[in-house]
Scaffold this motif. Structure first.
Motif, PDB file in Angstrom:
ATOM      1  N   LEU A  17       0.863  -1.182   0.000  1.00  0.00           N
ATOM      2  CA  LEU A  17       0.000   0.000   0.000  1.00  0.00           C
ATOM      3  C   LEU A  17       0.898   1.231   0.000  1.00  0.00           C
ATOM      4  O   LEU A  17       1.767   1.363   0.860  1.00  0.00           O
ATOM      5  CB  LEU A  17      -0.918   0.005   1.231  1.00  0.00           C
ATOM      6  N   ASP A  18       0.676   2.117  -0.942  1.00  0.00           N
ATOM      7  CA  ASP A  18       1.583   3.236  -1.152  1.00  0.00           C
ATOM      8  C   ASP A  18       0.853   4.572  -1.004  1.00  0.00           C
ATOM      9  O   ASP A  18       0.511   5.238  -1.973  1.00  0.00           O
ATOM     10  CB  ASP A  18       2.222   3.124  -2.539  1.00  0.00           C
ATOM     11  N   GLY A  19       0.549   4.929   0.253  1.00  0.00           N
ATOM     12  CA  GLY A  19      -0.068   6.224   0.516  1.00  0.00           C
ATOM     13  C   GLY A  19      -1.506   6.328   0.053  1.00  0.00           C
ATOM     14  O   GLY A  19      -1.881   7.286  -0.631  1.00  0.00           O
ATOM     15  N   ILE A  20      -2.335   5.352   0.425  1.00  0.00           N
ATOM     16  CA  ILE A  20      -3.733   5.327  -0.015  1.00  0.00           C
ATOM     17  C   ILE A  20      -4.563   6.361   0.741  1.00  0.00           C
ATOM     18  O   ILE A  20      -4.556   6.408   1.977  1.00  0.00           O
ATOM     19  CB  ILE A  20      -4.352   3.923   0.189  1.00  0.00           C
ATOM     20  N   ASP A  21      -5.317   7.172  -0.004  1.00  0.00           N
ATOM     21  CA  ASP A  21      -6.274   8.123   0.560  1.00  0.00           C
ATOM     22  C   ASP A  21      -7.670   7.730   0.109  1.00  0.00           C
ATOM     23  O   ASP A  21      -7.879   7.365  -1.058  1.00  0.00           O
ATOM     24  CB  ASP A  21      -5.996   9.554   0.074  1.00  0.00           C
ATOM     25  N   LEU A  22      -8.635   7.812   1.028  1.00  0.00           N
ATOM     26  CA  LEU A  22     -10.008   7.458   0.680  1.00  0.00           C
ATOM     27  C   LEU A  22     -10.973   8.193   1.591  1.00  0.00           C
ATOM     28  O   LEU A  22     -10.835   8.148   2.813  1.00  0.00           O
ATOM     29  CB  LEU A  22     -10.205   5.938   0.822  1.00  0.00           C
ATOM     30  N   THR A  23     -11.937   8.875   0.989  1.00  0.00           N
ATOM     31  CA  THR A  23     -13.005   9.531   1.746  1.00  0.00           C
ATOM     32  C   THR A  23     -14.310   8.792   1.477  1.00  0.00           C
ATOM     33  O   THR A  23     -14.668   8.557   0.313  1.00  0.00           O
ATOM     34  CB  THR A  23     -13.140  11.014   1.337  1.00  0.00           C
ATOM     35  N   ILE A  24     -15.008   8.428   2.538  1.00  0.00           N
ATOM     36  CA  ILE A  24     -16.238   7.642   2.427  1.00  0.00           C
ATOM     37  C   ILE A  24     -17.382   8.433   3.049  1.00  0.00           C
ATOM     38  O   ILE A  24     -17.302   8.834   4.215  1.00  0.00           O
ATOM     39  CB  ILE A  24     -16.097   6.283   3.137  1.00  0.00           C
ATOM     40  N   ASN A  25     -18.429   8.651   2.295  1.00  0.00           N
ATOM     41  CA  ASN A  25     -19.593   9.357   2.810  1.00  0.00           C
ATOM     42  C   ASN A  25     -20.531   8.387   3.509  1.00  0.00           C
ATOM     43  O   ASN A  25     -20.558   7.190   3.208  1.00  0.00           O
ATOM     44  CB  ASN A  25     -20.331  10.080   1.679  1.00  0.00           C
ATOM     45  N   GLN A  26     -21.325   8.915   4.419  1.00  0.00           N
ATOM     46  CA  GLN A  26     -22.272   8.078   5.158  1.00  0.00           C
ATOM     47  C   GLN A  26     -23.231   7.390   4.196  1.00  0.00           C
ATOM     48  O   GLN A  26     -23.787   8.015   3.303  1.00  0.00           O
ATOM     49  CB  GLN A  26     -23.060   8.923   6.162  1.00  0.00           C
ATOM     50  N   GLY A  27     -23.398   6.082   4.378  1.00  0.00           N
ATOM     51  CA  GLY A  27     -24.299   5.319   3.531  1.00  0.00           C
ATOM     52  C   GLY A  27     -23.673   4.779   2.264  1.00  0.00           C
ATOM     53  O   GLY A  27     -24.299   4.012   1.526  1.00  0.00           O
ATOM     54  N   ASP A  28     -22.423   5.157   1.994  1.00  0.00           N
ATOM     55  CA  ASP A  28     -21.725   4.630   0.816  1.00  0.00           C
ATOM     56  C   ASP A  28     -21.417   3.146   0.986  1.00  0.00           C
ATOM     57  O   ASP A  28     -21.101   2.689   2.088  1.00  0.00           O
ATOM     58  CB  ASP A  28     -20.394   5.362   0.605  1.00  0.00           C
ATOM     59  N   VAL A  29     -21.491   2.418  -0.103  1.00  0.00           N
ATOM     60  CA  VAL A  29     -20.996   1.048  -0.160  1.00  0.00           C
ATOM     61  C   VAL A  29     -19.840   1.058  -1.150  1.00  0.00           C
ATOM     62  O   VAL A  29     -20.045   1.085  -2.365  1.00  0.00           O
ATOM     63  CB  VAL A  29     -22.087   0.053  -0.599  1.00  0.00           C
ATOM     64  N   VAL A  30     -18.630   1.102  -0.607  1.00  0.00           N
ATOM     65  CA  VAL A  30     -17.427   1.215  -1.436  1.00  0.00           C
ATOM     66  C   VAL A  30     -16.812  -0.165  -1.613  1.00  0.00           C
ATOM     67  O   VAL A  30     -16.410  -0.799  -0.630  1.00  0.00           O
ATOM     68  CB  VAL A  30     -16.401   2.181  -0.804  1.00  0.00           C
TER      69      VAL A  30
END
Length: 252
Positions: A17-30
């Motif tokens: 893993l090389d500097g992973i960024d992730l924003t998850i909104n409420q109710g999202d199924v990612v």
């Protein structure tokens, strides 16, 4: 909103893993997809701090935790907000389905036994297994055990539900009952981060798809965008191979 930033993890000089960024909104199924061995499960385990990343933070409800250095009460608080469903169920073999679901409520949330049992029975009912409340794991099918594991995770009311290839250890005929349970939870508004090789399921349930390879996010979009019109050449190559495998070898 949940923010995951700069997750890095190396195994034996291999940067998984090389500097992973992730924003998850409420109710999202990612859904996280990609080739085997590209760090999808490792990413989930770093988020829940089952693996220790070299760097990385997670922010839930405005509270940020350093995943590389978290411990003690802070780690306990993080795991109150995240719920992990593993590939191989990870149920306690000497506890019944009911006791397995109650365990976290009593040990982690310090809930009274009566209240924990009420919630556990409610969650077992939600996954269609209330009549198996007193069954031990060895007396249940793999699909039933995984549904108990999902009930256990949901009982904790997690802000983020982590599902690590939840159907990979199941016989094909048992996959459907587990996917239906996950789909029901998604429809109820649970926020999920899901690793899966079930591409048709990902298409139908995910609100967002992440393609991970080489320690990087190569594609990020809706299922329609990622499956139907990927921009990255590596992702196009992956789907070309997948589609070729799904074609019949012959026709009559």
């Amino acid at each position: 909103m949940i923010e995951i930033k700069n997750i890095s993890k190396t195994f034996k000089n291999n940067k998984v893993l090389d500097g992973i960024d992730l924003t998850i909104n409420q109710g999202d199924v990612v859904a996280i997809i990609g080739p085997s061995g590209t760090g999808k499960s490792t990413f989930l385990r770093c988020v829940d701090r089952l693996e220790k990343p070299e760097t990385g933070t997670i922010t839930i409800d405005g509270e940020t935790q350093d995943l590389a250095h978290i411990h003690g009460k802070d780690l306990t608080e993080l795991r109150k907000k995240t719920g992990m469903v593993f590939q191989n169920f990870n149920l306690f073999s000497k506890k019944t389905a009911l006791q397995n679901v109650m365990e976290g409520l009593i040990v982690v949330k310090k809930m009274k036994k009566e209240e924990a049992e009420r919630i556990a029975r409610e969650q077992l009912k939600n996954v269609g297994l209330l009549d198996h409340a007193n069954h031990y794991p060895r007396h249940m099918s793999g699909g039933q055990q995984q549904r108990v594991a999902i009930a256990r995770a949901l009982a904790m009311e997690p802000k983020l539900l982590l599902l690590d290839e939840p159907t990979s250890a199941l016989d094909p005929e048992l996959v459907g009952e587990v996917l239906d349970t996950i789909k029901k939870a998604a429809n109820e508004g649970y926020t999920m981060l899901l690793v899966s090789h079930e591409m048709s399921f990902v298409r139908n349930v995910a609100t967002r798809v992440i393609f991970l390879d080489g320690g990087k996010i190569l594609e990020d979009g809706t299922p329609r965008e990622v499956f139907g019109n990927p921009k990255n050449e590596r992702v196009k190559e992956f789907f070309t191979k997948i589609n070729r495998m799904e074609e019949p070898d012959y026709s009559i």
